[in-house]
Design a protein around this motif. Structure first.
Motif, mmCIF file in Angstrom:
data_model
loop_
_atom_site.group_PDB
_atom_site.id
_atom_site.type_symbol
_atom_site.label_atom_id
_atom_site.label_comp_id
_atom_site.label_asym_id
_atom_site.label_seq_id
_atom_site.Cartn_x
_atom_site.Cartn_y
_atom_site.Cartn_z
ATOM 1 N N ALA A 161 8.614 -9.079 30.753
ATOM 2 C CA ALA A 161 7.688 -8.089 30.202
ATOM 3 C C ALA A 161 7.510 -6.918 31.162
ATOM 4 O O ALA A 161 7.451 -5.755 30.740
ATOM 5 N N ALA B 80 3.730 -3.596 25.764
ATOM 6 C CA ALA B 80 2.863 -4.461 26.562
ATOM 7 C C ALA B 80 1.404 -4.211 26.236
ATOM 8 O O ALA B 80 0.605 -5.148 26.137
ATOM 9 N N GLU C 146 3.188 -10.042 28.972
ATOM 10 C CA GLU C 146 3.115 -8.649 28.534
ATOM 11 C C GLU C 146 1.808 -8.023 28.978
ATOM 12 O O GLU C 146 1.749 -6.861 29.374
#
Length: 367
Positions: A161, A89, A124
């Motif tokens: 994410a 991320a 993310e």
């Protein structure tokens, strides 16, 4: 030609192109370790926020900039740490719009037909900060107004994410975190506070992780934007780990809100922003500071005008910076005085020059 830190400060204050010198590694290697602790008061900076380079600025660049400015203590955002640790991320956040969320003037864009990829990148980036968490105020990355509603596709990407980030955090080695800390220690820079964006969206395991990482970095406190109604849960984890959380308040935060937050948990503290307090409460923060100095993790040092007035160069506003710094000195209060750079850069100057001026102002208040 190589420059000492003193020479660099003179160059910066003279308005010379400090940014080029700032990243000159040959010069950096010859510099003595920085020292911004004057008369017992640790003057530090909010990084990488102050540099305007985005939340995902690599640790080595942060170190270079701090050493060149002579800063030996910081409040560090967690994103550069997780970037070093290899978070997918964080890596996506760094790639998105150059440096990710927090880079000024670099809003994410997508080519026509590339909406799914853009949504995933945004998801993310949100995951690195904590999905579903409130972020308020300029320092947190917003200047007002509501966040646009996410599409179902974007919500799904964000959730996926966030789930991946939770799984990744569960496997992080604290030895690797200590490697990151060593880079700062070797350069003579203390990581005193770690700021976790989006922490109210963390799972219980992630909250334990945040405290463990902060301790491994050598910090004595965490920090976060304040979110009324959510500080009790975070305070319970602070009590569990016996480590303060300093909540950062903007102009709408009153002494009564701080007092209610303190009552929720022993380790619920304040990151008292001197400029926001003056602008929002139309009074000096000194009485509050005197009463609750033992519940302060650090103060954000900036100069603002009363009545929600603007940020201005240090010494030109209504914020009692000198009085606060001298109170810290005279009472031997050990929390950091953290410079938060927010006033507009004047024409003909640059960001590094203005930060150097703010540092010098604080020094002259103390010695």
């Amino acid at each position: 030609m190589e420059y000492s830190r003193r020479d660099f400060g003179k160059l910066a204050l003279a308005g010379l192109p400090a940014t080029t010198a700032l990243l000159n590694r040959a010069s950096l290697s010859a510099l003595a370790k920085p020292d911004s602790k004057w008369a017992g008061v640790q003057v530090g900076m909010n990084v990488p926020y102050n540099f305007g380079t985005g939340n995902y600025t690599p640790g080595e660049e942060i170190i270079s900039r701090c050493v060149q400015l002579g800063i030996s203590g910081v409040e560090l955002r967690a994103q550069p740490v997780e970037l070093f640790l290899g978070s997918a991320a964080a890596i996506a956040g760094a790639a998105n719009a150059g440096r990710g969320r927090g880079a000024r003037g670099n809003a994410p864009t997508a080519a026509p037909g590339d909406a799914p990829a853009a949504a995933a990148a945004r998801g993310e980036d949100q995951a690195a900060a904590g999905a579903g968490a409130p972020v308020t105020g300029r320092e947190g990355g917003r200047r007002g107004g509501g966040r646009a509603a996410l599409s179902p596709e974007q919500e799904a990407a964000q959730k996926a994410a966030a789930d991946e980030t939770r799984k990744w955090r569960a496997g992080v080695s604290m030895d690797k975190v200590k490697e990151f800390r060593k880079k700062f220690n070797d350069a003579g820079i203390l990581i005193e506070i770690v700021k976790w964006d989006g922490i109210f969206g963390f799972s219980d395991d992630e909250l334990d992780y945040a405290f463990q990482v902060s301790k491994a970095l050598g910090a004595r406190a965490l920090s976060s934007e304040i979110s009324i109604g959510q500080t009790k849960r975070l305070g319970e984890f602070a009590d569990k780990h016996k480590m303060p959380v300093g909540y950062h308040g903007h102009t709408a935060v009153t002494p009564a809100i701080w007092e209610a937050t303190f009552a929720e948990a022993k380790y619920n503290f304040a990151n008292l922003d001197l400029g926001h307090f003056v602008a929002g409460n139309n009074t000096s923060p000194v009485p509050f500071l005197k009463q609750y100095h033992d519940r302060i993790t650090h103060v954000h040092v900036k100069d603002r005008k009363l009545n929600n007035g603007p940020n201005v160069p240090f010494g030109q506003g209504d914020t009692p910076i000198k009085e606060v710094l001298q109170l810290m000195r005279d009472n031997k209060w050990k929390f950091q005085a953290t410079i938060e750079f927010e006033y507009p850069v004047p024409p003909g100057s640059d960001r590094v020059t203005e930060i150097a001026k703010a540092i010098q102002y604080c020094k002259e208040c103390l010695v």
